[in-house]
Design a protein around this motif. Structure first.
Motif, short mmCIF file in Angstrom:
data_model
loop_
_atom_site.label_atom_id
_atom_site.label_comp_id
_atom_site.label_asym_id
_atom_site.label_seq_id
_atom_site.Cartn_x
_atom_site.Cartn_y
_atom_site.Cartn_z
N GLU A 39 23.38 -139.15 -41.73
CA GLU A 39 23.48 -137.70 -41.89
C GLU A 39 23.35 -137.29 -43.35
OE1 GLU A 39 27.22 -136.89 -40.08
OE2 GLU A 39 26.46 -137.07 -38.03
N LEU A 40 23.94 -138.05 -44.24
CA LEU A 40 23.81 -137.76 -45.67
C LEU A 40 22.36 -137.92 -46.13
CD1 LEU A 40 27.06 -139.34 -47.12
CD2 LEU A 40 26.16 -137.09 -47.76
N GLN A 41 21.68 -138.92 -45.61
CA GLN A 41 20.28 -139.11 -45.99
C GLN A 41 19.43 -137.95 -45.50
OE1 GLN A 41 19.91 -143.01 -44.22
NE2 GLN A 41 20.02 -144.05 -46.21
N THR A 42 19.74 -137.42 -44.33
CA THR A 42 19.01 -136.25 -43.82
C THR A 42 19.26 -135.03 -44.71
OG1 THR A 42 19.12 -137.05 -41.54
CG2 THR A 42 18.75 -134.70 -41.85
N GLU A 43 20.51 -134.80 -45.07
CA GLU A 43 20.84 -133.67 -45.96
C GLU A 43 20.20 -133.86 -47.33
OE1 GLU A 43 22.29 -130.95 -45.34
OE2 GLU A 43 23.56 -131.17 -43.58
N ARG A 44 20.16 -135.09 -47.82
CA ARG A 44 19.55 -135.37 -49.12
C ARG A 44 18.06 -135.03 -49.11
NH1 ARG A 44 15.67 -137.02 -51.64
NH2 ARG A 44 15.60 -138.68 -53.19
N LYS A 45 17.37 -135.39 -48.03
CA LYS A 45 15.94 -135.08 -47.91
C LYS A 45 15.71 -133.58 -47.85
CE LYS A 45 14.78 -139.42 -45.57
NZ LYS A 45 14.36 -140.04 -44.28
N ALA A 46 16.59 -132.87 -47.15
CA ALA A 46 16.45 -131.42 -47.06
C ALA A 46 16.64 -130.77 -48.42
CB ALA A 46 17.47 -130.88 -46.06
N LEU A 47 17.59 -131.27 -49.21
CA LEU A 47 17.82 -130.72 -50.54
C LEU A 47 16.64 -131.00 -51.46
CD1 LEU A 47 19.57 -129.37 -52.67
CD2 LEU A 47 20.74 -131.56 -53.03
N ALA A 48 16.06 -132.19 -51.36
CA ALA A 48 14.91 -132.53 -52.19
C ALA A 48 13.72 -131.64 -51.84
CB ALA A 48 14.54 -134.00 -52.00
N ALA A 49 13.56 -131.33 -50.56
CA ALA A 49 12.44 -130.49 -50.13
C ALA A 49 12.65 -129.03 -50.46
CB ALA A 49 12.22 -130.67 -48.62
N ASN A 50 13.91 -128.59 -50.49
CA ASN A 50 14.22 -127.18 -50.75
C ASN A 50 15.43 -127.11 -51.68
OD1 ASN A 50 14.26 -124.37 -50.60
ND2 ASN A 50 15.55 -124.38 -48.76
N PRO A 51 15.21 -127.27 -52.98
CA PRO A 51 16.34 -127.34 -53.94
C PRO A 51 17.02 -125.99 -54.14
CG PRO A 51 14.24 -128.00 -54.98
CD PRO A 51 13.93 -127.40 -53.65
N GLN A 52 18.05 -125.75 -53.37
CA GLN A 52 18.81 -124.51 -53.44
C GLN A 52 20.29 -124.85 -53.62
OE1 GLN A 52 17.49 -121.47 -53.54
NE2 GLN A 52 15.42 -122.32 -53.28
N PRO A 53 21.05 -123.98 -54.33
CA PRO A 53 22.49 -124.23 -54.53
C PRO A 53 23.25 -124.46 -53.23
CG PRO A 53 21.75 -122.48 -55.98
CD PRO A 53 20.59 -122.78 -55.07
N ALA A 54 22.90 -123.72 -52.19
CA ALA A 54 23.62 -123.87 -50.92
C ALA A 54 23.41 -125.27 -50.35
CB ALA A 54 23.16 -122.82 -49.92
N GLY A 55 22.20 -125.79 -50.48
CA GLY A 55 21.92 -127.14 -50.00
C GLY A 55 22.66 -128.19 -50.81
N ALA A 56 22.72 -128.00 -52.12
CA ALA A 56 23.46 -128.94 -52.97
C ALA A 56 24.94 -128.94 -52.62
CB ALA A 56 23.26 -128.57 -54.44
N LEU A 57 25.48 -127.76 -52.31
CA LEU A 57 26.89 -127.68 -51.93
C LEU A 57 27.15 -128.40 -50.61
CD1 LEU A 57 29.67 -126.55 -52.64
CD2 LEU A 57 29.05 -124.44 -51.44
N ARG A 58 26.20 -128.29 -49.67
CA ARG A 58 26.36 -128.99 -48.39
C ARG A 58 26.39 -130.51 -48.59
NH1 ARG A 58 22.83 -125.00 -46.39
NH2 ARG A 58 21.05 -126.38 -46.66
N VAL A 59 25.48 -131.01 -49.40
CA VAL A 59 25.45 -132.45 -49.66
C VAL A 59 26.73 -132.89 -50.37
CG1 VAL A 59 24.22 -134.34 -50.80
CG2 VAL A 59 22.93 -132.47 -49.77
N TYR A 60 27.17 -132.10 -51.34
CA TYR A 60 28.39 -132.42 -52.08
C TYR A 60 29.59 -132.49 -51.15
CZ TYR A 60 32.47 -131.42 -55.00
OH TYR A 60 33.72 -131.44 -55.59
N ARG A 61 29.73 -131.51 -50.27
CA ARG A 61 30.88 -131.48 -49.36
C ARG A 61 30.82 -132.60 -48.34
NH1 ARG A 61 31.31 -124.88 -48.62
NH2 ARG A 61 32.64 -124.53 -50.45
#
Length: 227
Positions: free
Chosen positions: A94-116
């Motif tokens: 699941e973390l790898q999926t979120e990481r790929k989503a953040l790399a594809a769409n670098p937005q603060p909300a996505g970074a916060l999701r991965v961090y949490r």
């Protein structure tokens, strides 16, 4: 928690120190990552990749070596941790999926999701590792001699690819106490110790680097250790 016995051979102590250090550092990098800075984002996600790969390899090593040794002497003792390992495999995916989503769409909300999500994974792993260091160690110490545990440890080490060894060492060196660091390096064959010293010089501050050189009775290498 059952009492620990520091004098006994501890299969978990060193690798868990490295993993805790790696996890906390990666979590902090994610907490401050600048998604508008491509280089910062790439480096942070690269470190997250390395952490997740190492966590997966660590699960495999414990499942392949330590759990069979536990089950051979006390069937069922590793059931709880084995089930948590399966949950961790899913959490890593699941973390790898979120990481790929953040790399594809670098937005603060996505970074916060991965961090949490990583913060939850780290919290669960800290509790998980403590159970291993107490309950599993207590069982291992009752079932096996230190010589037998050392033989098991050597089999684990011999199974590891060099890339994994080098990655672990990068995070283990600064996580150990000065005495632990010196004792571990003193037992290494010269070629391996030379590699370890290169990593130690880059990863330790000046004070700890000087302590290590004194303990090993080697002249400080040229250049500066990390501040």
């Amino acid at each position: 928690m059952p009492p620990t016995t520091p004098a006994r051979h501890d299969l978990y102590a060193a690798i868990h120190k490295a993993l805790r250090h790696f996890m906390v550092d990666t979590l902090m990098r994610l907490s401050r990552v600048d998604v508008a800075d491509p280089e910062d984002l790439q480096q942070t996600l690269g470190q997250l990749d390395e952490l997740l790969i190492l966590c997966g390899q660590h699960l495999h090593n414990e499942n392949s070596f330590i759990h069979p040794a536990l089950e051979a002497g006390r069937p069922g003792v590793s059931a709880r941790i084995g089930a948590e390992h399966e949950e961790h495999v899913q959490a890593i995916a699941e973390l790898q999926t979120e990481r790929k989503a953040l790399a594809a769409n670098p937005q603060p909300a996505g970074a916060l999701r991965v961090y949490r999500r990583l913060s939850r994974f780290v919290a669960e792993n800290f509790e998980h590792m403590l159970v291993e260091e107490t309950r599993h160690n207590a069982a291992l110490w009752e079932l096996y001699t230190d010589a037998e545990l050392d033989e098991l440890h050597q089999r684990i080490l011999q199974s590891l690819p060099m890339e994994e060894v080098q990655l672990v060492w990068r995070w283990l060196v600064p996580a150990l106490s000065p005495q632990e660091r010196a004792d571990m390096m003193a037992s290494m064959p010269p070629p391996v110790r030379d590699m370890a010293l290169d990593v130690a010089q880059a990863r330790l501050n000046q004070r700890d680097w000087a302590k290590l050189c004194r303990a090993l009775q080697v002249a400080p290498m040229p250049g500066l250790a990390a501040a």
